[in-house]
Design a protein around this motif. Sequence first.
Motif, PDB file in Angstrom:
ATOM      1  N   LEU A 364     -60.755  -5.377 -30.271  1.00 16.21           N
ATOM      2  CA  LEU A 364     -61.065  -3.846 -30.538  1.00 16.21           C
ATOM      3  C   LEU A 364     -61.659  -3.286 -29.185  1.00 16.21           C
ATOM      4  CD1 LEU A 364     -61.199  -1.370 -32.210  1.00 16.21           C
ATOM      5  CD2 LEU A 364     -63.181  -2.014 -33.318  1.00 16.21           C
ATOM      6  N   THR A 365     -62.699  -4.100 -28.869  1.00 13.49           N
ATOM      7  CA  THR A 365     -63.203  -3.750 -27.353  1.00 13.49           C
ATOM      8  C   THR A 365     -62.161  -3.520 -26.298  1.00 13.49           C
ATOM      9  OG1 THR A 365     -65.226  -4.891 -27.975  1.00 13.49           O
ATOM     10  CG2 THR A 365     -65.197  -4.256 -25.754  1.00 13.49           C
ATOM     11  N   LYS A 366     -61.315  -4.621 -26.297  1.00  9.51           N
ATOM     12  CA  LYS A 366     -60.336  -4.523 -25.142  1.00  9.51           C
ATOM     13  C   LYS A 366     -59.319  -3.491 -25.386  1.00  9.51           C
ATOM     14  CE  LYS A 366     -56.872  -7.687 -23.708  1.00  9.51           C
ATOM     15  NZ  LYS A 366     -55.906  -8.792 -24.444  1.00  9.51           N
ATOM     16  N   ALA A 367     -58.990  -3.173 -26.624  1.00  7.11           N
ATOM     17  CA  ALA A 367     -57.889  -1.961 -26.745  1.00  7.11           C
ATOM     18  C   ALA A 367     -58.658  -0.640 -26.588  1.00  7.11           C
ATOM     19  CB  ALA A 367     -57.591  -2.020 -28.168  1.00  7.11           C
ATOM     20  N   LEU A 368     -59.793  -0.595 -26.870  1.00 12.82           N
ATOM     21  CA  LEU A 368     -60.398   0.894 -26.507  1.00 12.82           C
ATOM     22  C   LEU A 368     -60.750   0.829 -24.880  1.00 12.82           C
ATOM     23  CD1 LEU A 368     -63.410   0.465 -29.085  1.00 12.82           C
ATOM     24  CD2 LEU A 368     -61.402   2.098 -29.321  1.00 12.82           C
ATOM     25  N   LEU A 369     -60.987  -0.302 -24.423  1.00 13.54           N
ATOM     26  CA  LEU A 369     -61.119  -0.149 -22.809  1.00 13.54           C
ATOM     27  C   LEU A 369     -59.861   0.338 -22.239  1.00 13.54           C
ATOM     28  CD1 LEU A 369     -63.096  -0.194 -20.287  1.00 13.54           C
ATOM     29  CD2 LEU A 369     -62.231  -2.974 -20.310  1.00 13.54           C
ATOM     30  N   GLN A 370     -58.758  -0.446 -22.663  1.00 11.01           N
ATOM     31  CA  GLN A 370     -57.332  -0.168 -22.122  1.00 11.01           C
ATOM     32  C   GLN A 370     -56.960   1.171 -22.228  1.00 11.01           C
ATOM     33  OE1 GLN A 370     -54.422  -2.217 -24.377  1.00 11.01           O
ATOM     34  NE2 GLN A 370     -52.648  -1.791 -22.922  1.00 11.01           N
ATOM     35  N   LEU A 371     -57.356   2.102 -23.417  1.00  6.04           N
ATOM     36  CA  LEU A 371     -56.976   3.260 -23.602  1.00  6.04           C
ATOM     37  C   LEU A 371     -57.643   4.139 -22.792  1.00  6.04           C
ATOM     38  CD1 LEU A 371     -56.225   3.364 -27.447  1.00  6.04           C
ATOM     39  CD2 LEU A 371     -54.545   3.661 -25.530  1.00  6.04           C
ATOM     40  N   LEU A 372     -59.022   3.909 -22.719  1.00  3.49           N
ATOM     41  CA  LEU A 372     -60.076   4.770 -21.733  1.00  3.49           C
ATOM     42  C   LEU A 372     -59.484   5.003 -20.406  1.00  3.49           C
ATOM     43  CD1 LEU A 372     -63.330   4.131 -23.670  1.00  3.49           C
ATOM     44  CD2 LEU A 372     -62.273   6.213 -23.667  1.00  3.49           C
ATOM     45  N   GLN A 373     -59.052   3.574 -20.156  1.00 10.02           N
ATOM     46  CA  GLN A 373     -58.721   3.393 -18.474  1.00 10.02           C
ATOM     47  C   GLN A 373     -57.235   3.928 -18.021  1.00 10.02           C
ATOM     48  OE1 GLN A 373     -59.385  -0.772 -18.145  1.00 10.02           O
ATOM     49  NE2 GLN A 373     -61.565  -0.210 -16.993  1.00 10.02           N
ATOM     50  N   ASN A 374     -56.451   4.009 -19.178  1.00  9.72           N
ATOM     51  CA  ASN A 374     -54.941   4.461 -19.135  1.00  9.72           C
ATOM     52  C   ASN A 374     -54.751   5.620 -20.060  1.00  9.72           C
ATOM     53  OD1 ASN A 374     -52.459   4.516 -18.713  1.00  9.72           O
ATOM     54  ND2 ASN A 374     -52.092   2.279 -19.066  1.00  9.72           N
ATOM     55  N   PRO A 375     -55.060   6.900 -19.499  1.00 14.06           N
ATOM     56  CA  PRO A 375     -54.924   8.122 -20.447  1.00 14.06           C
ATOM     57  C   PRO A 375     -53.237   8.598 -20.637  1.00 14.06           C
ATOM     58  CG  PRO A 375     -56.382   8.642 -18.648  1.00 14.06           C
ATOM     59  CD  PRO A 375     -55.612   7.391 -18.192  1.00 14.06           C
ATOM     60  N   ALA A 376     -52.616   7.867 -19.751  1.00 11.11           N
ATOM     61  CA  ALA A 376     -51.068   8.106 -19.779  1.00 11.11           C
ATOM     62  C   ALA A 376     -50.413   7.301 -20.893  1.00 11.11           C
ATOM     63  CB  ALA A 376     -50.356   7.902 -18.587  1.00 11.11           C
ATOM     64  N   LEU A 377     -51.148   5.870 -21.111  1.00 14.22           N
ATOM     65  CA  LEU A 377     -50.708   5.215 -22.304  1.00 14.22           C
ATOM     66  C   LEU A 377     -51.111   6.074 -23.742  1.00 14.22           C
ATOM     67  CD1 LEU A 377     -49.400   2.542 -23.647  1.00 14.22           C
ATOM     68  CD2 LEU A 377     -51.736   1.739 -23.477  1.00 14.22           C
ATOM     69  N   ALA A 378     -52.311   6.377 -23.572  1.00 12.60           N
ATOM     70  CA  ALA A 378     -53.000   7.062 -24.639  1.00 12.60           C
ATOM     71  C   ALA A 378     -52.148   8.224 -25.151  1.00 12.60           C
ATOM     72  CB  ALA A 378     -54.472   7.518 -24.341  1.00 12.60           C
ATOM     73  N   GLN A 379     -51.807   8.996 -24.327  1.00 16.53           N
ATOM     74  CA  GLN A 379     -50.885  10.220 -24.528  1.00 16.53           C
ATOM     75  C   GLN A 379     -49.513   9.811 -25.182  1.00 16.53           C
ATOM     76  OE1 GLN A 379     -49.896  12.770 -21.227  1.00 16.53           O
ATOM     77  NE2 GLN A 379     -49.510  14.372 -22.435  1.00 16.53           N
ATOM     78  N   GLN A 380     -48.927   8.567 -24.696  1.00 19.81           N
ATOM     79  CA  GLN A 380     -47.873   8.254 -24.959  1.00 19.81           C
ATOM     80  C   GLN A 380     -47.645   8.049 -26.523  1.00 19.81           C
ATOM     81  OE1 GLN A 380     -46.021   4.875 -22.893  1.00 19.81           O
ATOM     82  NE2 GLN A 380     -43.925   5.324 -23.791  1.00 19.81           N
ATOM     83  N   LEU A 381     -48.705   6.965 -26.592  1.00 19.51           N
ATOM     84  CA  LEU A 381     -48.759   6.294 -28.198  1.00 19.51           C
ATOM     85  C   LEU A 381     -48.883   7.600 -28.934  1.00 19.51           C
ATOM     86  CD1 LEU A 381     -51.165   3.405 -27.433  1.00 19.51           C
ATOM     87  CD2 LEU A 381     -48.819   3.268 -27.769  1.00 19.51           C
ATOM     88  N   GLY A 382     -49.844   8.436 -28.737  1.00 15.30           N
ATOM     89  CA  GLY A 382     -50.193   9.710 -29.427  1.00 15.30           C
ATOM     90  C   GLY A 382     -48.950  10.547 -29.832  1.00 15.30           C
ATOM     91  N   GLN A 383     -48.065  10.873 -28.960  1.00 20.56           N
ATOM     92  CA  GLN A 383     -46.833  11.365 -29.409  1.00 20.56           C
ATOM     93  C   GLN A 383     -45.996  10.853 -30.208  1.00 20.56           C
ATOM     94  OE1 GLN A 383     -45.696  12.344 -25.079  1.00 20.56           O
ATOM     95  NE2 GLN A 383     -46.874  14.061 -24.735  1.00 20.56           N
TER      96      GLN A 383
END
Length: 411
Positions: A364-383
């Motif tokens: 969980l910690t790792k996934a949260l860090l990954q998303l916080l550091q990679n907003p483009a990934l966060a946006q793509q997953l969200g869409q």
Amino acid sequence: MVQINLPSPLERSRTLASYQNLVDPSLLETIEKLAEPLQGAGIQHINSTFVGGGVAEILQSLLPLMKSIGLNARWDVLSAQSDFFEVTKAFHNAFHGEKINFREEMITIYEETAQKNLAVIDDSADFVIIHDQQPLGLVKRKDQHRGHWIWYCHIDPVDVDPRVWNFLSRYARRCDAAIYHLDEYAKHLPHQQFILPPAIDPLSDKNREVTDTEKEKVLEELGISTDQPYILQVSRYDRLKNPFGLVHAYLELLKVFPCQLIFAGGAADDDPEGLDVYNELKELTKDHSTIRVLNLAPTSHLEINVLQRAAAIVVQNSSREGFGLTVTEAMWKEKPVVSTPVGGIRMQVIPDKTGLMAPTVQELTKALLQLLQNPALAQQLGQQAKEHVRQNFITPVYLHRWLKLMNDLRS
Ligand code: UDP
């Protein structure tokens, strides 16, 4: 029992046409066709709480929509005392594999409450839908009743304590059909079984678009600053939602990435354990100024909407989950979701496509860090998450599945 009259004029005036911009037009046409043979059909939904939890959430949207297409739907809530809810919460935990102290007096309390509520069964109903295990005792009335009785199991019953199941299945097997959220939840019962995952209403206060003014006002009222991104979990305060594990994951994350953690939850009338869990969580987090534990009123739909929309990431760290409407709600708002791979969440979060899965605190910690550091990934997953919800888990899709089910039962 108490019959529920939905308060919001907006929700009462909801029609199928309100959803036309959200779904394929052919779906609305199919719904109209499927509704024809059911015109005027009496449908009585029975559950154990008007507020708090997924079932209440579903019924608040489904009821007006069923009415709007010509079904004669009503919703009744069991009248019960706290001793009954203590019994049914223990049963709820026993469904999730907890070894409870199952005693004879629990049966007495359960059956007495059922007996007191029997008179509210609508004798003219064509379909009586018993949501979850709390109202199952009402099945006693079925022998003198003309309608189809359906047990809708909204939780994961796979590891149910055999003693509790032995007791409750005596009622469940008397129904004409059962509904589950997932194939794998189906129990061995001598009747038709249907799979009907629930849905969210994109037009409700919980899920509709919000204006910037509404957003600012709600955040200000709740005292939330967005200067630093925040991670959010929305849930009843229940051990099975594992807020404690999320605190541990967050504290590790905080060592490398400045961010906040917000828990948004409240009480449900049928959940007597909520206050204890809330107090424990407050105690655990009291020395951390970047963690907020909000105790929201049951009507805080707009507040939850805004909190979800303003979050950087939404987490659902449940150890058990029947379906997980909070996940659906966040996905609809194009949020990147990190969740445990449990129950119905696995239908929603497709790893690396519509969200991330984190089975352990470390992951969980790792996934949260990954998303916080990679907003483009966060946006793509969200869409991608939003599109997945649009196709599968919004109210018109749900209504379509209901109509098919009712027509099947009648044929
Ligand atoms: N919810 C709410 N207020 C709260 C906590 C939860 O309105 O304080 C809502 C939440 O937004 C969601 C539902 O209750 O719509 C919870 O459904 P879910 O399937 O996630 O969990 P359940 O409570 O049924 O186990």
